[in-house]
Write a protein that holds these residues in place. Sequence first.
Motif, short mmCIF file in Angstrom:
data_model
loop_
_atom_site.label_atom_id
_atom_site.label_comp_id
_atom_site.label_asym_id
_atom_site.label_seq_id
_atom_site.Cartn_x
_atom_site.Cartn_y
_atom_site.Cartn_z
N GLY A 134 -71.37 49.81 10.11
CA GLY A 134 -71.08 48.46 9.65
C GLY A 134 -69.76 47.91 10.15
N VAL A 135 -69.28 48.43 11.27
CA VAL A 135 -68.01 48.01 11.90
C VAL A 135 -66.85 48.06 10.89
CG1 VAL A 135 -66.96 46.41 13.54
CG2 VAL A 135 -69.43 46.39 13.24
N PRO A 136 -66.54 49.25 10.41
CA PRO A 136 -65.42 49.39 9.47
C PRO A 136 -64.08 49.16 10.17
CG PRO A 136 -66.18 51.54 10.17
CD PRO A 136 -67.15 50.55 10.75
N ASN A 137 -63.05 49.08 9.37
CA ASN A 137 -61.72 48.82 9.90
C ASN A 137 -61.08 50.10 10.42
OD1 ASN A 137 -59.17 47.98 10.55
ND2 ASN A 137 -58.49 47.75 8.45
N VAL A 138 -61.24 50.33 11.72
CA VAL A 138 -60.49 51.39 12.40
C VAL A 138 -59.34 50.77 13.21
CG1 VAL A 138 -62.52 52.86 12.59
CG2 VAL A 138 -61.94 51.33 14.48
N TRP A 139 -59.13 49.47 13.03
CA TRP A 139 -58.24 48.71 13.91
C TRP A 139 -56.80 48.65 13.43
CZ3 TRP A 139 -61.74 48.61 17.37
CH2 TRP A 139 -63.08 48.32 17.05
N THR A 196 -53.89 48.58 9.72
CA THR A 196 -53.56 49.16 8.42
C THR A 196 -53.97 48.25 7.27
OG1 THR A 196 -51.35 48.20 8.37
CG2 THR A 196 -51.59 50.31 9.48
N GLY A 197 -53.86 48.78 6.05
CA GLY A 197 -54.03 47.94 4.87
C GLY A 197 -55.43 47.87 4.34
N PRO A 198 -55.74 46.84 3.55
CA PRO A 198 -57.04 46.71 2.89
C PRO A 198 -58.19 46.77 3.89
CG PRO A 198 -55.49 45.11 2.02
CD PRO A 198 -54.82 45.75 3.18
N GLY A 199 -59.21 47.51 3.53
CA GLY A 199 -60.40 47.61 4.37
C GLY A 199 -60.35 48.75 5.35
N SER A 200 -59.21 49.42 5.49
CA SER A 200 -59.13 50.54 6.41
C SER A 200 -60.10 51.64 6.01
CB SER A 200 -57.70 51.09 6.43
OG SER A 200 -57.67 52.37 7.04
N VAL A 201 -60.63 52.37 7.01
CA VAL A 201 -61.52 53.48 6.69
C VAL A 201 -60.78 54.56 5.92
CG1 VAL A 201 -63.08 53.10 8.63
CG2 VAL A 201 -61.08 54.58 8.94
N PHE A 202 -59.45 54.50 5.93
CA PHE A 202 -58.65 55.43 5.16
C PHE A 202 -57.97 54.72 4.00
CE2 PHE A 202 -59.03 57.17 9.38
CZ PHE A 202 -59.51 58.44 9.10
N GLY A 203 -58.61 53.68 3.49
CA GLY A 203 -58.02 52.87 2.44
C GLY A 203 -57.68 53.66 1.18
N GLN A 204 -58.42 54.72 0.92
CA GLN A 204 -58.14 55.49 -0.28
C GLN A 204 -56.81 56.23 -0.20
OE1 GLN A 204 -61.60 56.52 0.97
NE2 GLN A 204 -62.91 55.99 -0.73
N ALA A 205 -56.34 56.47 1.02
CA ALA A 205 -55.06 57.14 1.19
C ALA A 205 -53.94 56.14 1.43
CB ALA A 205 -55.12 58.12 2.36
N TRP A 206 -54.32 54.96 1.91
CA TRP A 206 -53.33 53.96 2.25
C TRP A 206 -53.27 52.92 1.15
CZ3 TRP A 206 -54.61 53.21 8.13
CH2 TRP A 206 -54.30 54.40 8.79
N TRP A 207 -52.79 51.74 1.49
CA TRP A 207 -52.51 50.69 0.51
C TRP A 207 -53.79 50.21 -0.14
CZ3 TRP A 207 -53.65 45.41 0.08
CH2 TRP A 207 -52.89 44.71 -0.85
N SER A 253 -60.86 46.40 -0.82
CA SER A 253 -60.68 45.56 -1.99
C SER A 253 -59.33 44.88 -2.06
CB SER A 253 -60.85 46.42 -3.26
OG SER A 253 -59.73 47.28 -3.42
N GLY A 254 -58.32 45.49 -1.45
CA GLY A 254 -56.98 44.97 -1.58
C GLY A 254 -56.39 45.20 -2.95
N THR A 281 -65.53 42.93 11.48
CA THR A 281 -64.95 43.73 10.41
C THR A 281 -64.44 42.81 9.30
OG1 THR A 281 -64.27 45.42 12.01
CG2 THR A 281 -63.20 45.46 9.85
N GLN A 282 -64.75 43.16 8.08
CA GLN A 282 -64.42 42.31 6.93
C GLN A 282 -63.12 42.75 6.27
OE1 GLN A 282 -66.46 39.58 6.15
NE2 GLN A 282 -67.41 40.20 8.09
#
Length: 264
Positions: free
Chosen positions: A118-123, A125-136, A141-142, A224-225
């Motif tokens: 689904g074209v996740p955010n690998v691009w 940082t921040g909300p929507g990143s595929v590593f969002g649970q570890a990052w901000w 969801s933001g 990417t959303q």
Amino acid sequence: MKNGLFGELMAEFFGTFLLILGGDGVVANVGLAPRLESAGYDWNVIVWGWGLSVMVAVFVAGGVSGAHINPAVTLALAVKRGFPWGKVLPYWIAQIVGAFVGAAGVYLVYRDGLVAAGVPNVWCTGPGSVFGQAWWGAAGSGAAESMGYSLPTAFFAEVFGTMVLLLGIIGWGDTGGNKAGYLGAFIVGLVVVMVGLTLGGPSGYAINPARDFGPRLFGTLVGTQGLWDNFYWLIAPIIGPLIGGVLGLVFYDIFITKYLPKPE
């Protein structure tokens, strides 16, 4: 320098392209490659991938432009080291365009996996990143409250991370590193690894506005959303590094420069 400003801009473009091709490439590889599965979600892999990407980019572009490959570096050098102000905006544009094209390269390499996911955010940082649970915040969801990292916390992580980056770069040069040729590329890569391992968690350590903004633009174009939620994109990875880079050189001059041994 040969070809003057044009040659420098080509080096900044190509160096930043290589930075993102490798940096966003390791994020896509860890996050999407089937052979890695869940065990591939390893912060150490991401950090070392980015550090080695910086090393290659500096090694390639350093002989022509000095390999800023980062608007925060360019601004700090203009404020405190006499870099011509007339070159600042052209360098920034070349860096952002290079980052955009680097993200396009990652898309070409990982297109099948990105589309399937689904074209996740690998691009960026921040909300929507595929590593969002570890990052901000939480992924997509933001909502910073879910992980305890607020936007101000992410901002300060970027300020301090970029400050340390500039301190490492300038400190290496002032202690004789400028005489050691391309070993400096390896040292800068290690500084980036250090920042990622120690200060990178709350924000994902963009520490480079072009690294974040160029790929963010490309990610938007490919669908990417959630890449522009809550002004995170401006406050943490753009304003934070620009301030942090300048502060790094300000503090270096206050605490170190005046006490360095004078050359004989």
